[in-house]
Design a protein around this motif. Sequence first.
Motif, short mmCIF file in Angstrom:
data_model
loop_
_atom_site.label_atom_id
_atom_site.label_comp_id
_atom_site.label_asym_id
_atom_site.label_seq_id
_atom_site.Cartn_x
_atom_site.Cartn_y
_atom_site.Cartn_z
N SER A 1 3.56 1.20 -5.34
CA SER A 1 2.65 1.43 -6.46
C SER A 1 3.41 1.95 -7.68
O SER A 1 3.18 1.52 -8.81
CB SER A 1 1.57 2.43 -6.05
OG SER A 1 0.69 2.67 -7.12
N MET A 2 4.35 2.87 -7.47
CA MET A 2 5.10 3.44 -8.58
C MET A 2 6.06 2.42 -9.20
O MET A 2 6.19 2.33 -10.42
CB MET A 2 5.87 4.67 -8.13
CG MET A 2 4.97 5.84 -7.84
SD MET A 2 5.96 7.27 -7.35
CE MET A 2 4.80 8.11 -6.31
N VAL A 3 6.74 1.62 -8.37
CA VAL A 3 7.66 0.61 -8.89
C VAL A 3 6.89 -0.43 -9.69
O VAL A 3 7.31 -0.81 -10.79
CB VAL A 3 8.48 -0.04 -7.75
CG1 VAL A 3 9.23 -1.28 -8.24
CG2 VAL A 3 9.46 0.97 -7.14
N ILE B 1 11.41 7.12 -11.62
CA ILE B 1 10.55 7.39 -10.46
C ILE B 1 11.10 8.63 -9.74
O ILE B 1 11.93 8.52 -8.83
CB ILE B 1 10.49 6.18 -9.50
CG1 ILE B 1 10.02 4.94 -10.27
CG2 ILE B 1 9.56 6.47 -8.33
CD1 ILE B 1 10.09 3.66 -9.48
N PRO B 2 10.65 9.81 -10.14
CA PRO B 2 11.15 11.04 -9.53
C PRO B 2 10.92 11.06 -8.02
O PRO B 2 9.86 10.67 -7.54
CB PRO B 2 10.33 12.15 -10.21
CG PRO B 2 9.80 11.53 -11.46
CD PRO B 2 9.65 10.06 -11.17
N GLY B 3 11.94 11.47 -7.30
CA GLY B 3 11.83 11.64 -5.86
C GLY B 3 12.19 10.43 -5.03
O GLY B 3 12.34 10.55 -3.80
N GLY C 1 0.78 -1.23 0.00
CA GLY C 1 0.00 0.00 0.00
C GLY C 1 0.81 1.28 0.00
O GLY C 1 0.25 2.36 0.08
N THR C 2 2.12 1.19 -0.16
CA THR C 2 2.94 2.40 -0.15
C THR C 2 2.96 3.05 -1.53
O THR C 2 2.79 2.37 -2.55
CB THR C 2 4.39 2.11 0.28
OG1 THR C 2 5.05 1.40 -0.75
CG2 THR C 2 4.44 1.34 1.59
N LYS C 3 3.20 4.35 -1.55
CA LYS C 3 3.28 5.04 -2.84
C LYS C 3 4.43 4.52 -3.67
O LYS C 3 4.34 4.40 -4.89
CB LYS C 3 3.40 6.55 -2.65
CG LYS C 3 4.72 7.01 -2.04
CD LYS C 3 4.77 8.52 -1.89
CE LYS C 3 6.06 8.95 -1.25
NZ LYS C 3 6.10 10.38 -1.02
N PRO D 1 -5.24 -3.85 -9.64
CA PRO D 1 -5.80 -3.18 -8.46
C PRO D 1 -5.06 -1.88 -8.11
O PRO D 1 -5.69 -0.89 -7.75
CB PRO D 1 -5.64 -4.21 -7.34
CG PRO D 1 -5.56 -5.52 -8.03
CD PRO D 1 -4.91 -5.25 -9.36
N LEU D 2 -3.72 -1.87 -8.22
CA LEU D 2 -2.98 -0.64 -7.91
C LEU D 2 -3.29 0.45 -8.93
O LEU D 2 -3.40 1.63 -8.57
CB LEU D 2 -1.48 -0.91 -7.86
CG LEU D 2 -0.99 -1.71 -6.65
CD1 LEU D 2 0.52 -1.90 -6.72
CD2 LEU D 2 -1.38 -1.05 -5.35
N SER D 3 -3.45 0.07 -10.19
CA SER D 3 -3.80 1.05 -11.23
C SER D 3 -5.16 1.66 -10.94
O SER D 3 -5.33 2.88 -11.07
CB SER D 3 -3.80 0.37 -12.60
OG SER D 3 -4.21 1.28 -13.59
N ALA D 4 -6.11 0.84 -10.55
CA ALA D 4 -7.44 1.36 -10.21
C ALA D 4 -7.37 2.35 -9.06
O ALA D 4 -8.04 3.39 -9.08
CB ALA D 4 -8.39 0.20 -9.87
N LEU D 5 -6.55 2.06 -8.08
CA LEU D 5 -6.39 2.97 -6.94
C LEU D 5 -5.73 4.28 -7.37
O LEU D 5 -6.15 5.37 -6.95
CB LEU D 5 -5.57 2.29 -5.83
CG LEU D 5 -5.41 3.07 -4.54
CD1 LEU D 5 -6.76 3.42 -3.93
CD2 LEU D 5 -4.57 2.27 -3.56
N ARG D 6 -4.71 4.20 -8.24
CA ARG D 6 -4.04 5.42 -8.74
C ARG D 6 -5.03 6.27 -9.54
O ARG D 6 -5.08 7.50 -9.38
CB ARG D 6 -2.83 5.06 -9.61
CG ARG D 6 -1.65 4.55 -8.81
CD ARG D 6 -0.39 4.42 -9.66
NE ARG D 6 -0.56 3.57 -10.83
CZ ARG D 6 -0.26 2.27 -10.86
NH1 ARG D 6 0.22 1.66 -9.80
NH2 ARG D 6 -0.44 1.58 -11.97
N VAL D 7 -5.84 5.64 -10.40
CA VAL D 7 -6.83 6.38 -11.19
C VAL D 7 -7.85 7.04 -10.26
O VAL D 7 -8.22 8.20 -10.44
CB VAL D 7 -7.52 5.45 -12.22
CG1 VAL D 7 -8.74 6.11 -12.83
CG2 VAL D 7 -6.53 5.05 -13.29
#
Length: 141
Positions: free
Chosen positions: A39-41, A62-64, A34-36, A109-115
């Motif tokens: 999700s990005m990786v 992955i900026p930052g 559940g971490t940002k 599922p992670l994509s749905a959460l990001r959207v």
Amino acid sequence: MTTSRPGERSRRPGERGDVLNPLCPTRQLLDRIGTKWTSMVVKVLAEEAPDELRFAELRRRIPGISQKMLSVTLQSLVRDGLAARRVEHTVPPAVHYRLTELGLSLEGPLSALRVWAETHMPEIVRSNQVADGSPADQGVD
């Protein structure tokens, strides 16, 4: 590991857990995925699937993210079987990562959460501004 509540029958291996049970290992897994950064990786690796990406290329995309945080995130993904790691024994060693089938199944599922987050961010900003007593018209559109 499976757990049960007092008075409840114990679970057999392979049965679903109970996320509301404080002893359920599902809670620990949700903390990790559940971490940002996770999700990005997963997003970046999924975009390359079935190909691999080197550590340095992941970091550039992955900026930052710090080198340490990327390393910790990748170690967790590999440990959980969501990503695979391959080392080329060169000088310096080249380390490559890719998502496993299990990791690819997490991208949906992670994509749905990001959207959802991107879609509803203006509403969240406005709500935060109201709660903080800030003018609501200075939010994100």
